[in-house]
Design a protein around this motif. Sequence first.
Motif, PDB file in Angstrom:
ATOM      1  N   UNK A 154       0.851  -1.193   0.000  1.00 56.61           N
ATOM      2  CA  UNK A 154       0.000   0.000   0.000  1.00 56.61           C
ATOM      3  C   UNK A 154       0.881   1.235   0.000  1.00 56.61           C
ATOM      4  N   UNK A 155       0.241   2.375  -0.103  1.00 55.15           N
ATOM      5  CA  UNK A 155       0.945   3.647  -0.001  1.00 55.15           C
ATOM      6  C   UNK A 155       0.374   4.444   1.156  1.00 55.15           C
ATOM      7  N   UNK A 156       1.248   5.132   1.852  1.00 58.40           N
ATOM      8  CA  UNK A 156       0.842   6.042   2.919  1.00 58.40           C
ATOM      9  C   UNK A 156       1.260   7.412   2.401  1.00 58.40           C
ATOM     10  N   UNK A 157       0.302   8.140   1.854  1.00 59.16           N
ATOM     11  CA  UNK A 157       0.651   9.367   1.152  1.00 59.16           C
ATOM     12  C   UNK A 157       1.419   8.993  -0.099  1.00 59.16           C
ATOM     13  N   UNK A 158       2.625   9.505  -0.231  1.00 64.46           N
ATOM     14  CA  UNK A 158       3.463   9.157  -1.383  1.00 64.46           C
ATOM     15  C   UNK A 158       4.455   8.052  -1.061  1.00 64.46           C
ATOM     16  N   UNK A 159       4.443   7.569   0.162  1.00 60.70           N
ATOM     17  CA  UNK A 159       5.437   6.586   0.602  1.00 60.70           C
ATOM     18  C   UNK A 159       4.926   5.158   0.470  1.00 60.70           C
ATOM     19  N   UNK A 160       5.694   4.290  -0.208  1.00 58.91           N
ATOM     20  CA  UNK A 160       5.312   2.881  -0.278  1.00 58.91           C
ATOM     21  C   UNK A 160       5.502   2.201   1.069  1.00 58.91           C
ATOM     22  N   UNK A 161       4.666   1.220   1.349  1.00 60.60           N
ATOM     23  CA  UNK A 161       4.744   0.455   2.591  1.00 60.60           C
ATOM     24  C   UNK A 161       4.763  -1.031   2.235  1.00 60.60           C
ATOM     25  N   UNK A 162       5.623  -1.771   2.911  1.00 58.93           N
ATOM     26  CA  UNK A 162       5.759  -3.203   2.687  1.00 58.93           C
ATOM     27  C   UNK A 162       5.278  -3.985   3.902  1.00 58.93           C
ATOM     28  N   UNK A 163       4.783  -5.174   3.646  1.00 55.52           N
ATOM     29  CA  UNK A 163       4.419  -6.085   4.722  1.00 55.52           C
ATOM     30  C   UNK A 163       5.708  -6.673   5.301  1.00 55.52           C
ATOM     31  N   UNK A 164       5.868  -6.548   6.602  1.00 58.38           N
ATOM     32  CA  UNK A 164       7.042  -7.117   7.257  1.00 58.38           C
ATOM     33  C   UNK A 164       7.097  -8.627   7.019  1.00 58.38           C
ATOM     34  N   UNK A 165       5.939  -9.284   7.066  1.00 57.84           N
ATOM     35  CA  UNK A 165       5.893 -10.737   6.859  1.00 57.84           C
ATOM     36  C   UNK A 165       6.369 -11.103   5.458  1.00 57.84           C
ATOM     37  N   UNK A 166       6.003 -10.322   4.431  1.00 58.52           N
ATOM     38  CA  UNK A 166       6.446 -10.623   3.067  1.00 58.52           C
ATOM     39  C   UNK A 166       7.944 -10.392   2.901  1.00 58.52           C
ATOM     40  N   UNK A 167       8.462  -9.348   3.526  1.00 62.73           N
ATOM     41  CA  UNK A 167       9.900  -9.090   3.450  1.00 62.73           C
ATOM     42  C   UNK A 167      10.671 -10.221   4.127  1.00 62.73           C
ATOM     43  N   UNK A 168      10.211 -10.645   5.289  1.00 66.18           N
ATOM     44  CA  UNK A 168      10.883 -11.735   6.005  1.00 66.18           C
ATOM     45  C   UNK A 168      10.818 -13.041   5.220  1.00 66.18           C
ATOM     46  N   UNK A 169       9.665 -13.328   4.601  1.00 67.49           N
ATOM     47  CA  UNK A 169       9.520 -14.540   3.793  1.00 67.49           C
ATOM     48  C   UNK A 169      10.471 -14.482   2.599  1.00 67.49           C
ATOM     49  N   UNK A 170      10.542 -13.333   1.939  1.00 69.55           N
ATOM     50  CA  UNK A 170      11.438 -13.154   0.801  1.00 69.55           C
ATOM     51  C   UNK A 170      12.884 -13.386   1.226  1.00 69.55           C
ATOM     52  N   UNK A 171      13.273 -12.841   2.369  1.00 68.84           N
ATOM     53  CA  UNK A 171      14.635 -12.989   2.867  1.00 68.84           C
ATOM     54  C   UNK A 171      14.947 -14.451   3.186  1.00 68.84           C
ATOM     55  N   UNK A 172      14.007 -15.156   3.801  1.00 65.88           N
ATOM     56  CA  UNK A 172      14.210 -16.577   4.103  1.00 65.88           C
ATOM     57  C   UNK A 172      14.393 -17.384   2.824  1.00 65.88           C
ATOM     58  N   UNK A 173      13.605 -17.071   1.787  1.00 59.07           N
ATOM     59  CA  UNK A 173      13.735 -17.781   0.495  1.00 59.07           C
ATOM     60  C   UNK A 173      15.086 -17.488  -0.150  1.00 59.07           C
ATOM     61  N   UNK A 174      15.540 -16.252  -0.054  1.00 63.93           N
ATOM     62  CA  UNK A 174      16.829 -15.862  -0.620  1.00 63.93           C
ATOM     63  C   UNK A 174      17.962 -16.616   0.086  1.00 63.93           C
ATOM     64  N   UNK A 175      17.882 -16.718   1.384  1.00 62.04           N
ATOM     65  CA  UNK A 175      18.896 -17.433   2.159  1.00 62.04           C
ATOM     66  C   UNK A 175      18.877 -18.928   1.813  1.00 62.04           C
ATOM     67  N   UNK A 176      17.678 -19.493   1.695  1.00 60.75           N
ATOM     68  CA  UNK A 176      17.561 -20.920   1.346  1.00 60.75           C
ATOM     69  C   UNK A 176      18.172 -21.195  -0.027  1.00 60.75           C
ATOM     70  N   UNK A 177      17.941 -20.300  -0.987  1.00 58.88           N
ATOM     71  CA  UNK A 177      18.525 -20.469  -2.328  1.00 58.88           C
ATOM     72  C   UNK A 177      20.049 -20.411  -2.279  1.00 58.88           C
ATOM     73  N   UNK A 178      20.566 -19.503  -1.452  1.00 55.59           N
ATOM     74  CA  UNK A 178      22.026 -19.351  -1.340  1.00 55.59           C
ATOM     75  C   UNK A 178      22.663 -20.576  -0.700  1.00 55.59           C
ATOM     76  N   UNK A 179      21.916 -21.265   0.151  1.00 53.25           N
ATOM     77  CA  UNK A 179      22.460 -22.433   0.851  1.00 53.25           C
ATOM     78  C   UNK A 179      22.344 -23.722   0.057  1.00 53.25           C
ATOM     79  N   UNK A 180      21.745 -23.670  -1.117  1.00 55.33           N
ATOM     80  CA  UNK A 180      21.600 -24.893  -1.929  1.00 55.33           C
ATOM     81  C   UNK A 180      22.832 -25.155  -2.748  1.00 55.33           C
TER      82      UNK A 180
END
Length: 69
Positions: free
Chosen positions: A43-69
């Motif tokens: 979503x946006x708060x005014x002109x600022x984009x906002x991200x879901x903390x849960x989606x960022x954390x999930x993305x980071x976990x997937x990135x780490x898992x890919x790096x460890x393969x």
Amino acid sequence: MSEQHPFSKLLSRKQVADLLCLHPKTVDKWCKSRSRNFPKPVMRWGRSPMWSEAEIEKWLEELIAQANQ
């Protein structure tokens, strides 16, 4: 967009950058280029984009898992 809990914490660009130890401009670049399958803002708060903390954390976990393969 993946499902998220309706009360998931939202993060600003600076908070996302701090969480990932990046410069906020890098967050902008990744978002615009869709590189690394970086999550889109939920979503946006005014002109600022906002991200879901849960989606960022999930993305980071997937990135780490890919790096460890």
